[in-house]
Design a protein around this motif. Sequence first.
Motif, mmCIF file in Angstrom:
data_model
loop_
_atom_site.group_PDB
_atom_site.id
_atom_site.type_symbol
_atom_site.label_atom_id
_atom_site.label_comp_id
_atom_site.label_asym_id
_atom_site.label_seq_id
_atom_site.Cartn_x
_atom_site.Cartn_y
_atom_site.Cartn_z
ATOM 1 N N ALA A 182 10.036 4.506 3.561
ATOM 2 C CA ALA A 182 9.634 5.925 3.401
ATOM 3 C C ALA A 182 10.710 6.562 2.399
ATOM 4 C CB ALA A 182 9.556 6.905 4.429
ATOM 5 N N TYR A 183 10.156 7.431 1.331
ATOM 6 C CA TYR A 183 11.009 7.922 0.247
ATOM 7 C C TYR A 183 10.619 9.428 0.451
ATOM 8 C CZ TYR A 183 10.920 3.243 -1.568
ATOM 9 O OH TYR A 183 11.049 1.835 -1.782
ATOM 10 N N THR A 184 11.800 10.311 0.626
ATOM 11 C CA THR A 184 11.687 11.752 0.430
ATOM 12 C C THR A 184 12.335 12.327 -0.816
ATOM 13 O OG1 THR A 184 13.795 11.614 1.697
ATOM 14 C CG2 THR A 184 11.930 11.666 3.031
ATOM 15 N N LYS A 185 11.685 13.533 -1.091
ATOM 16 C CA LYS A 185 12.276 14.150 -2.379
ATOM 17 C C LYS A 185 13.466 14.871 -1.883
ATOM 18 C CE LYS A 185 8.061 13.948 -4.862
ATOM 19 N NZ LYS A 185 7.078 14.842 -5.455
ATOM 20 N N GLY B 101 0.861 -1.295 -0.121
ATOM 21 C CA GLY B 101 0.042 0.108 -0.073
ATOM 22 C C GLY B 101 0.757 1.225 0.089
ATOM 23 N N THR B 102 0.632 2.189 -0.736
ATOM 24 C CA THR B 102 1.448 3.444 -1.004
ATOM 25 C C THR B 102 0.519 4.697 -0.553
ATOM 26 O OG1 THR B 102 2.278 2.455 -3.167
ATOM 27 C CG2 THR B 102 2.823 4.754 -2.668
ATOM 28 N N THR B 103 1.230 5.492 0.349
ATOM 29 C CA THR B 103 0.508 6.741 0.636
ATOM 30 C C THR B 103 1.444 7.974 0.227
ATOM 31 O OG1 THR B 103 1.882 6.788 3.021
ATOM 32 C CG2 THR B 103 -0.687 6.049 2.504
ATOM 33 N N ARG B 104 1.156 9.249 -0.278
ATOM 34 C CA ARG B 104 1.887 10.130 -0.694
ATOM 35 C C ARG B 104 1.621 11.176 -0.008
ATOM 36 N NH1 ARG B 104 4.089 7.895 -5.440
ATOM 37 N NH2 ARG B 104 2.673 6.380 -6.440
ATOM 38 N N GLY B 105 2.624 12.152 0.345
ATOM 39 C CA GLY B 105 2.542 13.535 0.942
ATOM 40 C C GLY B 105 3.310 14.390 -0.074
ATOM 41 N N ASP B 106 3.392 15.679 0.595
ATOM 42 C CA ASP B 106 4.136 16.718 -0.234
ATOM 43 C C ASP B 106 5.528 16.360 -0.610
ATOM 44 O OD1 ASP B 106 1.784 18.033 -0.111
ATOM 45 O OD2 ASP B 106 2.497 19.171 1.396
ATOM 46 N N SER B 107 6.345 15.827 0.176
ATOM 47 C CA SER B 107 7.663 15.423 0.184
ATOM 48 C C SER B 107 8.075 14.018 0.590
ATOM 49 C CB SER B 107 8.788 16.413 0.684
ATOM 50 O OG SER B 107 8.139 16.317 2.339
ATOM 51 N N VAL B 108 6.786 13.175 0.818
ATOM 52 C CA VAL B 108 7.272 12.035 1.296
ATOM 53 C C VAL B 108 6.332 10.906 0.897
ATOM 54 C CG1 VAL B 108 7.459 10.313 3.551
ATOM 55 C CG2 VAL B 108 8.100 12.581 3.729
ATOM 56 N N ARG B 109 6.839 9.919 0.360
ATOM 57 C CA ARG B 109 6.223 8.767 -0.121
ATOM 58 C C ARG B 109 6.380 7.548 0.779
ATOM 59 N NH1 ARG B 109 6.454 4.881 -5.473
ATOM 60 N NH2 ARG B 109 8.345 4.314 -4.183
#
Length: 151
Positions: free
Chosen positions: A148-151, A112-120
């Motif tokens: 967690a992945y950040t841009k 399951g994937t959630t996405r935010g402004d700078s974090v996935r």
Amino acid sequence: LINDGVTKLLDRVAKHGTDDGQMKVAFVELENKTSEELGDQYEQIRQFIDTSINTSEKFRTISDRFVDAALRESRLRTDQLFIPVHQRTFAGTLEQSGHPVEFLLFGTLTSGTTRGDSVRQVGYALTLELVHITTGDNQKETVRLRKAYTK
């Protein structure tokens, strides 16, 4: 994580077992229900699960080669193993090759994937289902991992 999940599952099943010998497990399927290709990780996950089972005192896996051959010989798909006549055919084929089976193991990978402004964030789950081939009783265990992945 995989070893912990396998150990919890087998310990729970072993508490209810009456067999003094080692119980035989046919690992019949690892299904990928994630949106990602597993590539070489697929075989690595299968090997981790297989090794974890074979290090337990009460359980042993039947070689994947014998399981695959029994499925081919009996002309069955893994989803057909829940039909009693097909279960008997599959189990009989394994038994004829000297590998009687007591449990079927199914693994399912989900995400399951959630996405935010700078974090996935991606959450992965591996669910293991161990089914007694005669009674149909089953036990499940799920292990989770979040990245967690950040841009």
